[in-house]
Write an enzyme that holds these catalytic residues in place. Sequence first.
Site, short mmCIF file in Angstrom:
data_model
loop_
_atom_site.label_atom_id
_atom_site.label_comp_id
_atom_site.label_asym_id
_atom_site.label_seq_id
_atom_site.Cartn_x
_atom_site.Cartn_y
_atom_site.Cartn_z
N ASP A 106 35.74 43.98 39.01
CA ASP A 106 35.16 43.91 37.65
C ASP A 106 34.69 42.50 37.31
O ASP A 106 34.41 42.21 36.15
CB ASP A 106 36.17 44.43 36.61
CG ASP A 106 37.43 43.56 36.52
OD1 ASP A 106 37.53 42.56 37.27
OD2 ASP A 106 38.32 43.89 35.71
N HIS A 111 36.42 39.68 37.64
CA HIS A 111 37.43 38.72 37.16
C HIS A 111 37.69 37.59 38.15
O HIS A 111 37.56 37.77 39.37
CB HIS A 111 38.74 39.42 36.78
CG HIS A 111 39.54 39.99 37.92
ND1 HIS A 111 40.28 41.14 37.80
CD2 HIS A 111 39.72 39.59 39.19
CE1 HIS A 111 40.89 41.40 38.94
NE2 HIS A 111 40.57 40.47 39.80
N GLU A 159 39.98 39.23 32.81
CA GLU A 159 39.22 40.48 32.79
C GLU A 159 38.01 40.35 31.86
O GLU A 159 37.92 39.40 31.08
CB GLU A 159 40.15 41.61 32.32
CG GLU A 159 41.40 41.80 33.17
CD GLU A 159 41.14 42.37 34.55
OE1 GLU A 159 40.10 42.05 35.17
OE2 GLU A 159 41.99 43.13 35.06
C1 F6R Z 1 44.60 37.10 42.63
C2 F6R Z 1 43.36 36.86 41.92
C3 F6R Z 1 42.29 37.88 41.86
C4 F6R Z 1 41.76 38.27 43.22
C5 F6R Z 1 40.71 39.38 43.08
C6 F6R Z 1 40.19 39.87 44.42
O1 F6R Z 1 45.44 35.97 42.57
O2 F6R Z 1 43.23 35.82 41.38
O3 F6R Z 1 41.26 37.40 41.05
O4 F6R Z 1 41.17 37.17 43.84
O5 F6R Z 1 41.28 40.47 42.39
O6 F6R Z 1 41.23 40.49 45.13
P1 F6R Z 1 40.99 41.07 46.59
O7 F6R Z 1 40.77 39.92 47.48
O8 F6R Z 1 42.27 41.81 46.90
O9 F6R Z 1 39.79 41.97 46.50
#
Ligand code: F6R
Length: 261
Positions: free
Chosen positions: A136, A138, A143
Amino acid sequence: MEVIIRPDTARAVRLAARLIADTVKMKPACKLGLATGHTMEAVYAELGRMHCEQKLDFSLVRTFNLDEYIGLAATDPNSYRYYMDQHLFKCINIDVRNTFLPDGMAADEIAEGQRYESLIRDAGGIDLQLLGIGSDGHIGFNEPISSLASRTRAKALTPATYLQNSKYFTPPEAMPKRAFTMGVGTIMDAKRIVMLITGSAKAGIAAKAIEGPVTAMVTGSALQLHPAAVVILDQAAAGMLTQTDYYNWVFANEPEWADYR
Ligand code: F6R
């Protein structure tokens, strides 16, 4: 913002790890901002390898993670503290007393956000912040519609994030629906930012964050306002970018990148 597209995931990961390693070599007592999630696992494996094979020294490094689930203790295998211990901290020579995450069990949420902000500030700020991006848009757990000036605080997760991450929980419903996260403003205070995006599933959101308008609807787009942000993508994640010729031209010609090509 600079955008670097590598032909495959392994090379994208290696470049991100090298930028971190070079920061550690240049400033042994540096402060690293760290992320969790699937994308980062390979980066941490690479840093572990560099520690073992090249004696990359983390003994003076301090780390600050972006986020932690509310309600999970450090000992919970689904906590980000546990993730960091398993994927990185136990594989390198860091002093665990120099590794910081928000406390998911903190009783006073407001105070916990302030405590974490003070920790970062008192350490002199973050030299390099590593980021992934959520489906999304973030960064951390900021978010959509998170203030672009936000600081560390408790945040309700979106259904998209729940879908993205609950598959790592058993049962999936055990995933908390809230987390502490550094704010977008906290992240933007880092001296340098390295974002890593891999896989075709992230191509759409990568294009929005990099080439779309700066908007709180996609908090990753805030990086466009950062003076020293690098976004590294593999070919698959770069699939929906429109200015790839220019990005490739910059990487091929700018002296700054000569040692990394
Ligand atoms: C986790 C974080 C999140 C992840 C994001 C992508 O500490 O900060 O912003 O970087 O959700 O996660 P993956 O790599 O699992 O797709």
